[in-house]
Motif scaffolding. Sequence first.
Motif, PDB file in Angstrom:
ATOM      1  N   MET A   1       0.823  -1.192   0.000  1.00  0.00           N
ATOM      2  CA  MET A   1       0.000   0.000   0.000  1.00  0.00           C
ATOM      3  C   MET A   1       0.863   1.251   0.000  1.00  0.00           C
ATOM      4  SD  MET A   1      -2.987   1.129  -0.045  1.00  0.00           S
ATOM      5  CE  MET A   1      -3.898   2.564   0.325  1.00  0.00           C
ATOM      6  N   PHE A   2       1.928   1.244   0.825  1.00  0.00           N
ATOM      7  CA  PHE A   2       2.789   2.407   0.893  1.00  0.00           C
ATOM      8  C   PHE A   2       3.508   2.639  -0.431  1.00  0.00           C
ATOM      9  CE2 PHE A   2       6.745   4.618   2.004  1.00  0.00           C
ATOM     10  CZ  PHE A   2       6.191   5.777   2.538  1.00  0.00           C
ATOM     11  N   GLN A   3       3.812   1.576  -1.152  1.00  0.00           N
ATOM     12  CA  GLN A   3       4.487   1.716  -2.447  1.00  0.00           C
ATOM     13  C   GLN A   3       3.603   2.449  -3.444  1.00  0.00           C
ATOM     14  OE1 GLN A   3       5.764  -1.959  -4.112  1.00  0.00           O
ATOM     15  NE2 GLN A   3       7.034  -1.000  -5.666  1.00  0.00           N
ATOM     16  N   ILE A   4       2.311   2.200  -3.438  1.00  0.00           N
ATOM     17  CA  ILE A   4       1.386   2.892  -4.339  1.00  0.00           C
ATOM     18  C   ILE A   4       1.335   4.378  -3.996  1.00  0.00           C
ATOM     19  CG2 ILE A   4      -1.028   3.083  -5.035  1.00  0.00           C
ATOM     20  CD1 ILE A   4      -1.218   0.032  -4.604  1.00  0.00           C
ATOM     21  N   ILE A   5       1.292   4.681  -2.707  1.00  0.00           N
ATOM     22  CA  ILE A   5       1.285   6.089  -2.285  1.00  0.00           C
ATOM     23  C   ILE A   5       2.586   6.768  -2.716  1.00  0.00           C
ATOM     24  CG2 ILE A   5       1.289   7.613  -0.272  1.00  0.00           C
ATOM     25  CD1 ILE A   5      -0.528   5.502   1.090  1.00  0.00           C
ATOM     26  N   TRP A   6       3.704   6.084  -2.570  1.00  0.00           N
ATOM     27  CA  TRP A   6       4.987   6.638  -2.968  1.00  0.00           C
ATOM     28  C   TRP A   6       5.040   6.884  -4.484  1.00  0.00           C
ATOM     29  CZ3 TRP A   6       8.417   9.319  -0.725  1.00  0.00           C
ATOM     30  CH2 TRP A   6       9.696   9.441  -1.230  1.00  0.00           C
ATOM     31  N   ILE A   7       4.494   5.977  -5.280  1.00  0.00           N
ATOM     32  CA  ILE A   7       4.471   6.144  -6.734  1.00  0.00           C
ATOM     33  C   ILE A   7       3.653   7.376  -7.110  1.00  0.00           C
ATOM     34  CG2 ILE A   7       3.607   5.112  -8.879  1.00  0.00           C
ATOM     35  CD1 ILE A   7       4.381   2.375  -7.686  1.00  0.00           C
ATOM     36  N   VAL A   8       2.526   7.583  -6.449  1.00  0.00           N
ATOM     37  CA  VAL A   8       1.686   8.754  -6.726  1.00  0.00           C
ATOM     38  C   VAL A   8       2.418  10.039  -6.334  1.00  0.00           C
ATOM     39  CG1 VAL A   8      -0.476   9.914  -6.136  1.00  0.00           C
ATOM     40  CG2 VAL A   8      -0.465   7.459  -6.576  1.00  0.00           C
ATOM     41  N   ILE A   9       3.115  10.034  -5.207  1.00  0.00           N
ATOM     42  CA  ILE A   9       3.848  11.227  -4.764  1.00  0.00           C
ATOM     43  C   ILE A   9       4.968  11.563  -5.753  1.00  0.00           C
ATOM     44  CG2 ILE A   9       5.418  12.108  -2.982  1.00  0.00           C
ATOM     45  CD1 ILE A   9       3.672  10.584  -0.937  1.00  0.00           C
ATOM     46  N   VAL A  10       5.736  10.568  -6.150  1.00  0.00           N
ATOM     47  CA  VAL A  10       6.815  10.792  -7.112  1.00  0.00           C
ATOM     48  C   VAL A  10       6.244  11.243  -8.455  1.00  0.00           C
ATOM     49  CG1 VAL A  10       8.638   9.643  -8.434  1.00  0.00           C
ATOM     50  CG2 VAL A  10       8.450   9.261  -5.988  1.00  0.00           C
ATOM     51  N   GLY A  11       5.135  10.653  -8.876  1.00  0.00           N
ATOM     52  CA  GLY A  11       4.492  11.067 -10.123  1.00  0.00           C
ATOM     53  C   GLY A  11       4.036  12.509 -10.076  1.00  0.00           C
ATOM     54  N   ALA A  12       3.503  12.927  -8.930  1.00  0.00           N
ATOM     55  CA  ALA A  12       3.073  14.321  -8.784  1.00  0.00           C
ATOM     56  C   ALA A  12       4.264  15.264  -8.853  1.00  0.00           C
ATOM     57  CB  ALA A  12       2.317  14.501  -7.467  1.00  0.00           C
ATOM     58  N   ILE A  13       5.331  14.928  -8.159  1.00  0.00           N
ATOM     59  CA  ILE A  13       6.518  15.782  -8.166  1.00  0.00           C
ATOM     60  C   ILE A  13       7.099  15.883  -9.572  1.00  0.00           C
ATOM     61  CG2 ILE A  13       8.909  15.964  -7.351  1.00  0.00           C
ATOM     62  CD1 ILE A  13       7.885  14.745  -4.688  1.00  0.00           C
ATOM     63  N   LEU A  14       7.257  14.748 -10.237  1.00  0.00           N
ATOM     64  CA  LEU A  14       7.829  14.763 -11.585  1.00  0.00           C
ATOM     65  C   LEU A  14       6.907  15.452 -12.586  1.00  0.00           C
ATOM     66  CD1 LEU A  14       9.439  11.226 -11.851  1.00  0.00           C
ATOM     67  CD2 LEU A  14      10.611  13.422 -11.753  1.00  0.00           C
ATOM     68  N   GLY A  15       5.615  15.232 -12.457  1.00  0.00           N
ATOM     69  CA  GLY A  15       4.667  15.861 -13.372  1.00  0.00           C
ATOM     70  C   GLY A  15       4.678  17.375 -13.242  1.00  0.00           C
ATOM     71  N   PHE A  16       4.647  17.877 -12.015  1.00  0.00           N
ATOM     72  CA  PHE A  16       4.652  19.326 -11.819  1.00  0.00           C
ATOM     73  C   PHE A  16       6.005  19.934 -12.167  1.00  0.00           C
ATOM     74  CE2 PHE A  16       0.919  18.337  -9.167  1.00  0.00           C
ATOM     75  CZ  PHE A  16       0.020  19.156  -9.832  1.00  0.00           C
ATOM     76  N   LEU A  17       7.096  19.206 -11.931  1.00  0.00           N
ATOM     77  CA  LEU A  17       8.408  19.680 -12.340  1.00  0.00           C
ATOM     78  C   LEU A  17       8.494  19.781 -13.862  1.00  0.00           C
ATOM     79  CD1 LEU A  17      11.290  20.466 -11.456  1.00  0.00           C
ATOM     80  CD2 LEU A  17      11.872  18.042 -11.596  1.00  0.00           C
ATOM     81  N   ALA A  18       7.935  18.792 -14.549  1.00  0.00           N
ATOM     82  CA  ALA A  18       7.932  18.825 -16.008  1.00  0.00           C
ATOM     83  C   ALA A  18       7.098  19.995 -16.527  1.00  0.00           C
ATOM     84  CB  ALA A  18       7.400  17.501 -16.569  1.00  0.00           C
ATOM     85  N   LYS A  19       5.954  20.263 -15.884  1.00  0.00           N
ATOM     86  CA  LYS A  19       5.137  21.406 -16.302  1.00  0.00           C
ATOM     87  C   LYS A  19       5.878  22.722 -16.089  1.00  0.00           C
ATOM     88  CE  LYS A  19       0.674  21.649 -15.797  1.00  0.00           C
ATOM     89  NZ  LYS A  19      -0.720  21.563 -15.314  1.00  0.00           N
ATOM     90  N   LEU A  20       6.679  22.814 -15.025  1.00  0.00           N
ATOM     91  CA  LEU A  20       7.458  24.025 -14.787  1.00  0.00           C
ATOM     92  C   LEU A  20       8.576  24.204 -15.807  1.00  0.00           C
ATOM     93  CD1 LEU A  20       7.858  24.040 -10.905  1.00  0.00           C
ATOM     94  CD2 LEU A  20       6.608  25.686 -12.291  1.00  0.00           C
ATOM     95  N   LEU A  21       9.192  23.100 -16.225  1.00  0.00           N
ATOM     96  CA  LEU A  21      10.323  23.180 -17.141  1.00  0.00           C
ATOM     97  C   LEU A  21       9.912  23.346 -18.602  1.00  0.00           C
ATOM     98  CD1 LEU A  21      12.679  20.470 -15.602  1.00  0.00           C
ATOM     99  CD2 LEU A  21      12.893  22.951 -15.446  1.00  0.00           C
ATOM    100  N   LEU A  22       8.720  22.898 -18.960  1.00  0.00           N
ATOM    101  CA  LEU A  22       8.267  23.024 -20.344  1.00  0.00           C
ATOM    102  C   LEU A  22       7.856  24.465 -20.628  1.00  0.00           C
ATOM    103  CD1 LEU A  22       6.149  19.783 -20.797  1.00  0.00           C
ATOM    104  CD2 LEU A  22       8.231  20.383 -22.017  1.00  0.00           C
ATOM    105  N   PRO A  23       8.201  24.967 -21.807  1.00  0.00           N
ATOM    106  CA  PRO A  23       7.782  26.329 -22.145  1.00  0.00           C
ATOM    107  C   PRO A  23       6.292  26.383 -22.456  1.00  0.00           C
ATOM    108  CG  PRO A  23       8.944  25.339 -23.987  1.00  0.00           C
ATOM    109  CD  PRO A  23       9.021  24.364 -22.846  1.00  0.00           C
ATOM    110  N   GLY A  24       5.685  27.523 -22.178  1.00  0.00           N
ATOM    111  CA  GLY A  24       4.258  27.686 -22.459  1.00  0.00           C
ATOM    112  C   GLY A  24       3.413  27.110 -21.342  1.00  0.00           C
ATOM    113  N   ARG A  25       2.115  27.102 -21.620  1.00  0.00           N
ATOM    114  CA  ARG A  25       1.157  26.605 -20.629  1.00  0.00           C
ATOM    115  C   ARG A  25       0.647  25.239 -21.057  1.00  0.00           C
ATOM    116  NH1 ARG A  25      -4.433  26.832 -19.654  1.00  0.00           N
ATOM    117  NH2 ARG A  25      -4.892  26.973 -17.443  1.00  0.00           N
ATOM    118  N   GLN A  26       0.659  24.305 -20.136  1.00  0.00           N
ATOM    119  CA  GLN A  26       0.118  22.977 -20.392  1.00  0.00           C
ATOM    120  C   GLN A  26      -1.261  22.914 -19.751  1.00  0.00           C
ATOM    121  OE1 GLN A  26       3.388  23.249 -19.071  1.00  0.00           O
ATOM    122  NE2 GLN A  26       4.052  23.270 -21.179  1.00  0.00           N
TER     123      GLN A  26
END
Length: 89
Positions: free
Chosen positions: A1-26
């Motif tokens: 169960m904790f592994q699923i929560i960790w995957i979601v947390i890492v996905g959120a961090i990476l997703g928002f980091l990618a949105k910050l690094l990409l030019p323009g608005r996503q």
Amino acid sequence: MFQIIWIVIVGAILGFLAKLLLPGRQAIPIWLTVLCGMVGALLGNYISSVIGVRHTSGIDWIRHLLQVVGALVVVAAGSALYPQARSRN
């Protein structure tokens, strides 16, 4: 169960980091950003295991960099495809 929560947390961090690094608005919703981050992390892990740098001593900087690059690619693709999918409904 904790592994699923960790995957979601890492996905959120990476997703928002990618949105910050990409030019323009996503214009993609939060759930799609997290999902794209999760897929990008899996893509980065796969590539790092193929080239043999997934498990190293210390911090796996190359693997983490590949995860960020994977998230950048998947978020860019998701933001390009999401308006088209919404307009078909």
